[in-house]
Design a protein around this motif. Structure first.
Motif, PDB file in Angstrom:
ATOM      1  N   GLN A  92      33.361  37.073  36.581  1.00  0.00           N
ATOM      2  CA  GLN A  92      34.069  37.957  37.510  1.00  0.00           C
ATOM      3  C   GLN A  92      34.096  39.401  36.999  1.00  0.00           C
ATOM      4  O   GLN A  92      33.947  39.648  35.805  1.00  0.00           O
ATOM      5  CB  GLN A  92      35.500  37.442  37.723  1.00  0.00           C
ATOM      6  CG  GLN A  92      35.525  36.160  38.540  1.00  0.00           C
ATOM      7  CD  GLN A  92      36.897  35.509  38.615  1.00  0.00           C
ATOM      8  OE1 GLN A  92      37.896  36.055  38.163  1.00  0.00           O
ATOM      9  NE2 GLN A  92      36.934  34.309  39.201  1.00  0.00           N
ATOM     10  N   GLY A  93      34.274  40.330  37.930  1.00  0.00           N
ATOM     11  CA  GLY A  93      34.417  41.741  37.570  1.00  0.00           C
ATOM     12  C   GLY A  93      33.117  42.430  37.214  1.00  0.00           C
ATOM     13  O   GLY A  93      33.120  43.499  36.618  1.00  0.00           O
ATOM     14  N   LYS A  94      31.984  41.809  37.592  1.00  0.00           N
ATOM     15  CA  LYS A  94      30.683  42.424  37.286  1.00  0.00           C
ATOM     16  C   LYS A  94      29.928  42.790  38.565  1.00  0.00           C
ATOM     17  O   LYS A  94      28.718  43.020  38.529  1.00  0.00           O
ATOM     18  CB  LYS A  94      29.815  41.435  36.498  1.00  0.00           C
ATOM     19  CG  LYS A  94      30.387  40.984  35.165  1.00  0.00           C
ATOM     20  CD  LYS A  94      29.548  39.811  34.621  1.00  0.00           C
ATOM     21  CE  LYS A  94      30.190  39.126  33.452  1.00  0.00           C
ATOM     22  NZ  LYS A  94      29.875  39.686  32.168  1.00  0.00           N
ATOM     23  N   GLY A  95      30.604  42.751  39.691  1.00  0.00           N
ATOM     24  CA  GLY A  95      29.961  43.131  40.947  1.00  0.00           C
ATOM     25  C   GLY A  95      29.199  42.002  41.633  1.00  0.00           C
ATOM     26  O   GLY A  95      28.546  42.224  42.654  1.00  0.00           O
ATOM     27  N   ILE A  96      29.307  40.790  41.102  1.00  0.00           N
ATOM     28  CA  ILE A  96      28.520  39.678  41.672  1.00  0.00           C
ATOM     29  C   ILE A  96      29.052  39.277  43.049  1.00  0.00           C
ATOM     30  O   ILE A  96      28.270  39.071  43.991  1.00  0.00           O
ATOM     31  CB  ILE A  96      28.523  38.468  40.704  1.00  0.00           C
ATOM     32  CG1 ILE A  96      27.816  38.852  39.408  1.00  0.00           C
ATOM     33  CG2 ILE A  96      27.850  37.246  41.354  1.00  0.00           C
ATOM     34  CD1 ILE A  96      27.995  37.862  38.275  1.00  0.00           C
ATOM     35  N   GLY A  97      30.388  39.225  43.182  1.00  0.00           N
ATOM     36  CA  GLY A  97      30.971  38.853  44.479  1.00  0.00           C
ATOM     37  C   GLY A  97      30.526  39.820  45.562  1.00  0.00           C
ATOM     38  O   GLY A  97      30.091  39.411  46.654  1.00  0.00           O
ATOM     39  N   GLN A  98      30.606  41.091  45.239  1.00  0.00           N
ATOM     40  CA  GLN A  98      30.221  42.131  46.190  1.00  0.00           C
ATOM     41  C   GLN A  98      28.740  42.005  46.581  1.00  0.00           C
ATOM     42  O   GLN A  98      28.392  42.036  47.764  1.00  0.00           O
ATOM     43  CB  GLN A  98      30.479  43.481  45.522  1.00  0.00           C
ATOM     44  CG  GLN A  98      30.687  44.595  46.470  1.00  0.00           C
ATOM     45  CD  GLN A  98      31.306  45.821  45.765  1.00  0.00           C
ATOM     46  OE1 GLN A  98      31.641  45.787  44.576  1.00  0.00           O
ATOM     47  NE2 GLN A  98      31.441  46.885  46.506  1.00  0.00           N
ATOM     48  N   SER A 126      37.855  44.739  51.432  1.00  0.00           N
ATOM     49  CA  SER A 126      37.545  46.091  51.922  1.00  0.00           C
ATOM     50  C   SER A 126      36.347  46.684  51.177  1.00  0.00           C
ATOM     51  O   SER A 126      35.670  47.568  51.686  1.00  0.00           O
ATOM     52  CB  SER A 126      38.759  47.006  51.791  1.00  0.00           C
ATOM     53  OG  SER A 126      39.107  47.124  50.431  1.00  0.00           O
ATOM     54  N   LYS A 127      36.065  46.160  49.966  1.00  0.00           N
ATOM     55  CA  LYS A 127      34.906  46.650  49.200  1.00  0.00           C
ATOM     56  C   LYS A 127      33.586  46.237  49.852  1.00  0.00           C
ATOM     57  O   LYS A 127      32.533  46.768  49.539  1.00  0.00           O
ATOM     58  CB  LYS A 127      34.913  46.099  47.770  1.00  0.00           C
ATOM     59  CG  LYS A 127      36.186  46.324  47.018  1.00  0.00           C
ATOM     60  CD  LYS A 127      36.246  47.716  46.450  1.00  0.00           C
ATOM     61  CE  LYS A 127      37.563  47.912  45.721  1.00  0.00           C
ATOM     62  NZ  LYS A 127      37.732  49.243  45.208  1.00  0.00           N
ATOM     63  N   VAL A 128      33.664  45.225  50.704  1.00  0.00           N
ATOM     64  CA  VAL A 128      32.433  44.767  51.379  1.00  0.00           C
ATOM     65  C   VAL A 128      32.555  44.929  52.896  1.00  0.00           C
ATOM     66  O   VAL A 128      31.970  44.178  53.673  1.00  0.00           O
ATOM     67  CB  VAL A 128      32.081  43.308  50.994  1.00  0.00           C
ATOM     68  CG1 VAL A 128      31.477  43.262  49.605  1.00  0.00           C
ATOM     69  CG2 VAL A 128      33.284  42.390  51.073  1.00  0.00           C
TER      70      VAL A 128
HETATM   71  C1  COA Z   1      37.658  37.408  44.279  1.00  0.00           C
HETATM   72  C2  COA Z   1      36.293  37.170  43.602  1.00  0.00           C
HETATM   73  C3  COA Z   1      35.381  36.430  44.554  1.00  0.00           C
HETATM   74  C4  COA Z   1      35.705  38.548  43.278  1.00  0.00           C
HETATM   75  O1  COA Z   1      34.405  38.373  42.717  1.00  0.00           O
HETATM   76  P1  COA Z   1      33.881  39.366  41.585  1.00  0.00           P
HETATM   77  O2  COA Z   1      32.452  39.118  41.361  1.00  0.00           O
HETATM   78  O3  COA Z   1      34.806  39.278  40.424  1.00  0.00           O
HETATM   79  O4  COA Z   1      34.126  40.772  42.319  1.00  0.00           O
HETATM   80  P2  COA Z   1      33.280  42.098  42.118  1.00  0.00           P
HETATM   81  O5  COA Z   1      33.059  42.313  40.645  1.00  0.00           O
HETATM   82  O6  COA Z   1      32.104  42.082  43.010  1.00  0.00           O
HETATM   83  O7  COA Z   1      34.348  43.165  42.610  1.00  0.00           O
HETATM   84  C5  COA Z   1      34.126  44.017  43.680  1.00  0.00           C
HETATM   85  C6  COA Z   1      35.323  44.922  43.854  1.00  0.00           C
HETATM   86  O8  COA Z   1      36.460  44.175  44.252  1.00  0.00           O
HETATM   87  C7  COA Z   1      37.529  44.360  43.336  1.00  0.00           C
HETATM   88  N1  COA Z   1      38.158  43.046  43.141  1.00  0.00           N
HETATM   89  C8  COA Z   1      37.601  41.971  42.553  1.00  0.00           C
HETATM   90  N2  COA Z   1      38.460  40.934  42.581  1.00  0.00           N
HETATM   91  C9  COA Z   1      39.578  41.372  43.181  1.00  0.00           C
HETATM   92  C10 COA Z   1      40.807  40.753  43.512  1.00  0.00           C
HETATM   93  N3  COA Z   1      41.092  39.475  43.211  1.00  0.00           N
HETATM   94  N4  COA Z   1      41.733  41.500  44.143  1.00  0.00           N
HETATM   95  C11 COA Z   1      41.486  42.792  44.439  1.00  0.00           C
HETATM   96  N5  COA Z   1      40.319  43.429  44.178  1.00  0.00           N
HETATM   97  C12 COA Z   1      39.387  42.723  43.548  1.00  0.00           C
HETATM   98  C13 COA Z   1      36.877  44.857  42.050  1.00  0.00           C
HETATM   99  O9  COA Z   1      37.787  45.638  41.310  1.00  0.00           O
HETATM  100  C14 COA Z   1      35.715  45.647  42.561  1.00  0.00           C
HETATM  101  O10 COA Z   1      36.158  46.934  42.943  1.00  0.00           O
HETATM  102  P3  COA Z   1      35.452  48.268  42.346  1.00  0.00           P
HETATM  103  O11 COA Z   1      34.022  48.195  42.840  1.00  0.00           O
HETATM  104  O12 COA Z   1      36.241  49.363  42.918  1.00  0.00           O
HETATM  105  O13 COA Z   1      35.555  48.111  40.862  1.00  0.00           O
HETATM  106  C15 COA Z   1      36.436  36.388  42.282  1.00  0.00           C
HETATM  107  O14 COA Z   1      37.294  37.091  41.412  1.00  0.00           O
HETATM  108  C16 COA Z   1      36.972  34.980  42.464  1.00  0.00           C
HETATM  109  O15 COA Z   1      36.192  34.064  42.700  1.00  0.00           O
HETATM  110  N6  COA Z   1      38.306  34.794  42.344  1.00  0.00           N
HETATM  111  C17 COA Z   1      38.934  33.500  42.451  1.00  0.00           C
HETATM  112  C18 COA Z   1      38.841  32.901  43.827  1.00  0.00           C
HETATM  113  C19 COA Z   1      39.252  33.838  44.931  1.00  0.00           C
HETATM  114  O16 COA Z   1      40.300  34.500  44.865  1.00  0.00           O
HETATM  115  N7  COA Z   1      38.413  33.935  45.982  1.00  0.00           N
HETATM  116  C20 COA Z   1      38.630  34.850  47.094  1.00  0.00           C
HETATM  117  C21 COA Z   1      39.488  34.291  48.165  1.00  0.00           C
HETATM  118  S1  COA Z   1      38.661  33.024  49.110  1.00  0.00           S
END
Ligand code: COA
Length: 179
Positions: A92-98, A126-128
């Motif tokens: 997490q936190g490496k931009g993979i979700g986005q 909102s980031k996506v």
């Molecule tokens: C939420 C989740 C999918 C994010 O994936 P990730 O790969 O860590 O996210 P990214 O690194 O692509 O982050 C993209 C942006 O969103 C923000 N972000 C990531 N997780 C966040 C969260 N839980 N709340 C708010 N903002 C978040 C990041 O800060 C980043 O913003 P930036 O570009 O300004 O730095 C992941 O943390 C996860 O699987 N969490 C547990 C399950 C969950 O909550 N799923 C979502 C609900 S179904």
């Protein structure tokens, strides 16, 4: 890192990813609930009503997102619901979700999808490109426990035209505990 559509042989690994990720973030019972939801979605939904995407590294699945169809009482618009989403805790936190969601949106757009919805944290979605949407504009399929989390975006224009009448999600997610 590779992004792709899922294959049937990935189903069990994807389920385990959701169990692990949600257990880590919200406790084991939530992990099991969401793991079961994903298995149900992937095994019981008609293929034209489901799009599942994965992120893999060294052949291990480290992220997955699931889109299932939303239908409307009074509109034929091509729409999907993004839920759930998981990126493995260690990644997490490496931009993979986005990047994975952007990849999914590109594929859906190529397949004629016009609108995408989700229900969750505005700070992340909102980031996506998702924005809060009032139920006066488009009704959610079930009663929302957290109306501020009803989010949408158009993949084809800058604004969302109101859709009157009810909306319907697929059977697996048609349960109050997910809303
Ligand atoms: C939420 C989740 C999918 C994010 O994936 P990730 O790969 O860590 O996210 P990214 O690194 O692509 O982050 C993209 C942006 O969103 C923000 N972000 C990531 N997780 C966040 C969260 N839980 N709340 C708010 N903002 C978040 C990041 O800060 C980043 O913003 P930036 O570009 O300004 O730095 C992941 O943390 C996860 O699987 N969490 C547990 C399950 C969950 O909550 N799923 C979502 C609900 S179904």
């Amino acid at each position: 890192m590779e992004f792709s559509k899922f294959r049937l042989e990935n189903i069990e690994e994807i389920k385990q990813l959701f169990i692990k990720t949600f257990s880590d973030s919200e406790g084991q019972s939530e992990g099991i609930l969401i793991g079961d939801l994903t298995f149900d979605l992937m095994t019981k939904t008609e293929s034209q009503d489901l799009h599942v995407f994965i992120a893999t590294e060294n052949e291990k699945i480290i992220g997955s997102i699931i889109f299932s169809r939303l239908r409307f009482e009074k509109s034929q618009i091509n729409a999907f619901l993004l839920s759930p989403v998981a990126v493995h805790t260690d990644y997490q936190g490496k931009g993979i979700g986005q990047k994975l969601i952007d990849f999914g949106h590109d594929d859906l757009k190529k397949n004629g999808v016009e609108l995408v919805f989700t229900y969750g944290d505005i700070n992340f979605y909102s980031k996506v490109g998702y924005n809060v949407i009032s139920e006066k504009v488009v009704k959610a399929p079930l009663k929302l426990s957290y109306p501020e989390g009803w989010l949408a975006q158009s993949l084809v224009s800058n604004e969302i035209q109101p859709i009157s009448g009810k909306s319907y999600c697929v059977e697996s997610i048609n349960k109050s505990e997910y809303w």
